[in-house]
Write a protein that holds these residues in place. Structure first.
Motif, short mmCIF file in Angstrom:
data_model
loop_
_atom_site.label_atom_id
_atom_site.label_comp_id
_atom_site.label_asym_id
_atom_site.label_seq_id
_atom_site.Cartn_x
_atom_site.Cartn_y
_atom_site.Cartn_z
N ARG A 74 0.89 -1.09 -0.17
CA ARG A 74 -0.04 -0.08 0.47
C ARG A 74 0.77 1.40 -0.21
O ARG A 74 2.03 1.35 0.93
N VAL A 75 0.45 1.67 -1.24
CA VAL A 75 1.54 3.32 -0.98
C VAL A 75 0.79 4.22 0.44
O VAL A 75 2.17 4.94 1.03
N SER A 76 0.57 3.53 2.04
CA SER A 76 0.04 4.61 3.22
C SER A 76 1.57 3.99 3.41
O SER A 76 1.99 4.99 3.96
N SER A 151 8.20 -1.83 -9.87
CA SER A 151 7.09 -1.45 -8.54
C SER A 151 5.84 -1.36 -9.13
O SER A 151 5.43 -0.99 -9.59
N VAL A 152 5.27 -2.60 -8.10
CA VAL A 152 4.11 -2.57 -8.54
C VAL A 152 3.61 -2.01 -6.91
O VAL A 152 4.16 -2.39 -5.82
N GLU A 157 -6.93 4.07 -1.58
CA GLU A 157 -8.27 5.34 -2.28
C GLU A 157 -8.92 5.04 -3.74
O GLU A 157 -7.58 5.02 -4.39
N GLY A 158 -9.51 3.81 -4.07
CA GLY A 158 -10.04 3.83 -5.41
C GLY A 158 -9.70 2.47 -6.03
O GLY A 158 -9.49 1.84 -6.55
N TRP A 159 -8.17 1.69 -4.88
CA TRP A 159 -8.29 0.94 -5.40
C TRP A 159 -7.63 0.03 -6.33
O TRP A 159 -7.59 -0.24 -7.40
N LEU A 160 -6.49 1.12 -6.66
CA LEU A 160 -6.01 1.22 -7.95
C LEU A 160 -4.09 0.53 -7.71
O LEU A 160 -3.77 1.18 -6.47
N LYS A 161 -4.16 0.21 -8.39
CA LYS A 161 -2.40 -0.88 -9.12
C LYS A 161 -2.42 -0.18 -9.44
O LYS A 161 -2.61 -0.33 -10.83
N HIS A 272 -3.23 -7.03 -12.88
CA HIS A 272 -3.63 -5.55 -11.58
C HIS A 272 -5.38 -5.72 -11.74
O HIS A 272 -5.44 -5.27 -10.65
N GLU A 273 -6.17 -5.25 -12.04
CA GLU A 273 -7.32 -4.59 -12.27
C GLU A 273 -8.03 -6.14 -11.10
O GLU A 273 -9.20 -5.59 -10.15
N LEU A 274 -8.02 -7.82 -10.69
CA LEU A 274 -8.50 -7.95 -10.19
C LEU A 274 -7.72 -8.19 -9.16
O LEU A 274 -8.18 -8.11 -8.53
#
Lengths: 393, 393
Positions: A74-76, A151-152, A157-161, A272-274
């Motif tokens: 997570r980005v957090s 890096s992924v 927020e919005g569950w973007l990957k 990635h969307e899944l």
């Protein structure tokens, strides 16, 4: 064949007791104060973290710990790491774990000196110009992040990957001790091998049929991963088989299996969307989608699918029908996935039927609302994405 | 399997027109004044040298030229290069050529800051502590020096041929344009492929049978080199085949094909004495000796020779007799050598019978007068060396 760059500067230290070199390696690459980054309890319970701490202390290397990295990092947590690095004067990042921890370190590396928010880098709104050096002690062979430039990261927020790739992300060193992977559960081992094979297959299923040495090496990596995972699932402490898988994982994603070919990467993008939407394991998500992607695109380069069937899956060639041989290869791959406990449909993956609305949302995100295509063997439009998700449902 | 280190930091820039990046790459790796090192007339006649000079000038990189490197590069030329570097304040070495030119650059790199004579490094009397950075534009795929840590230099006084290996010898960048190899004569092309295959085989014929991914990759490199050289000899401007050979040459000697195995290197050691004494091409010398070495040692690990016969040479396995299959594989390799114009005996190599006195002298030098063994699959004593040279006569 395509022109290519190959750059794999990571010093790999592979074998029993290789962790004992960590302090020495951090110092060799200029580290004096380390952010020791890790995931959950396994690094603590196994005793690895305590060993690393003792080794760093003995080498006179100071460190600050930051755990709690989760799969689909997570980005957090990345932002937390960046703050610590700034506050504590950290000059080296040490990942102890698998791809999620390494990817989190990479994001911290890019964000440390970047003036804006690190997520903007993953949104491709900007490029960082200065990076922190990274080393790793790998405990999960799967993502190949230990030698890759990518890096992924997931934004809650919005569950973007999203991914960000740059050569500065390549680890200075990667310590790999196959014994450290003995305790990986069967499910995680199988997910890892699926990811390893998929990194190779994304590069292998290209339109460029004329890089024999690369294709042949890719087949070697695929056959090895496929045969050794069976041994490991039967005997989790089989050192040699664990070692094959671990090394195959690095070779699958350090660009070796793509020299001279143009990669596809559609399955990764669709997945990635899944995993962004359902927070499922990346490897399992790939297995759930691949067969449908393969059937949807195979006629773009049928001879490549025939070659895969014969050279990787050991299918007997039907010389009268390339289609039959290709289909037999795809079926054999799906049977292999099932044999190691992987799903081959979205329903098997998430445990229920996926709705049309969910498929539409994934296709929207994956195509940036119809503006982008993914894939190279066949450039997939938003409509193609919907079709593949539906085939895989 | 063995523990291993893998370290291949060289940035490979592969493809058409890749030479146009040389000035930019030299600057990227800190070069401001270059020693432009090359061999004979071919780099001048082909126009490559003039292109490189213009490119360096355009990038604002100063340079001094030093040509005249010969096959089996001489320590006298190395000393000349060291003197120029000191006198002219050179800070970067650029090799334009094949393994001989790169190896000469490496020796200059080691000797530049070393207080004693550079030859003492090759005699293992001392180790250098500071090295100059090196880049290369490869024009002869063979030695693999563009990604390796080794350098082999010949001392004209006594015709001693010695190596020195250190990670600092790994090139910062390697520019590889397959088109630049179109003009290589058939003989040199074949010698190069023999060297490429032998670098892989030295690592492949080990006692360690349990590194499947490495063995399988080694077989990929061997099959590719073997199949593509036939195409190139039929059509010297076949870009794809030239490219396969060029890349196979780097992969054969950047340690990839030896990860987890213990290399043998006896044939290389035996050959160094041969080319040291007769100044013959290294590749041809290897071909002249290999079959005899293989027959002399095959029972140390017969299953490995069976695997080679089946997986690389395409020999049909005689399931009743490992020995017959192994021998069929060795015979097939010798037939392949002949098919590309390589010798399989010392007589074919030097054009006359070798004398017992000459064999004794080579065995003396190779064993350091009976004090050392060479090889790992079977440790060869001075007596073994004499036996193999006699089998190969």
């Amino acid at each position: 064949m395509q022109d290519f760059n190959f750059y794999a500067p990571t010093q790999v230290v592979f074998g029993k007791n290789s962790e004992s070199k960590v302090g020495e390696l951090v110092k060799k690459y200029g580290g004096t104060k380390v952010l020791l980054h890790f995931g959950g309890q396994s690094a603590i319970k196994s005793g690895l973290l305590a060993e690393v701490e003792a080794n760093l202390k003995a080498a006179g290397v100071d460190f600050v710990k930051l755990g709690g990295v989760v799969p689909n990092p997570r980005v957090s947590k990345v932002r937390e790491g960046i703050d610590i690095c700034k506050r504590e004067g950290i000059d080296f990042l040490l990942a102890v774990g698998g791809g999620s921890v390494i990817d989190s370190c990479k994001a911290i590396s890019a964000g440390r000196y970047f003036e804006g928010d690190v997520w903007d880098l993953y949104l491709k709104k900007a490029r960082a110009t200065k990076y922190m050096p990274i080393g790793c002690i790998l405990t999960i062979p799967a993502a190949g992040s230990e030698m890759s430039d990518g890096s992924v990261i997931t934004n809650e927020e919005g569950w973007l990957k999203k991914d960000y790739c740059v050569n500065e992300f390549r680890c200075k060193f990667a310590i790999m001790n196959p014994e450290r992977t003995y305790s990986l559960p069967a499910w995680q081992t199988a997910c890892g091998v699926t990811d390893i094979m998929m990194h190779t297959m994304e590069r292998y299923f290209s339109k460029d049929d004329d890089m024999e040495v690369t294709d042949s090496i890719a087949e070697s990596v695929l056959r090895t991963a496929k045969s050794q995972v069976i041994k490991v699932l039967a005997n989790p402490t089989d050192y040699n088989s664990r070692a094959q898988i671990m090394w195959a994982g690095s070779l699958a994603h350090n660009d070796l299996t793509g020299c001279g070919t143009s990669g596809d990467w559609a399955t990764h993008n669709l997945e990635h969307e899944l995993s962004g939407m359902f927070d499922v394991s990346h490897g399992a998500g790939l297995a759930a989608l691949w067969g449908s992607w393969a059937r949807y695109t195979r006629n773009e380069n049928i001879s490549r699918f025939v070659r895969f069937a014969v050279n990787v899956m050991g299918v007997e060639q039907d010389f009268h029908s390339a289609e039959e041989t290709a289909e037999a290869g795809i079926k054999a791959m799906e049977a292999f996935y099932h044999s190691i406990g992987m799903p081959t449909s979205i329903k098997e993956l998430i445990g229920r039927d996926i709705t049309n609305a969910e498929i539409a949302e994934m296709a929207d995100k994956c195509s940036n609302y119809g503006q982008n295509t993914v894939g190279c063997l066949k450039k997939l439009s938003r409509e193609d994405m919907v079709n593949i998700y539906k085939m895989a449902r």
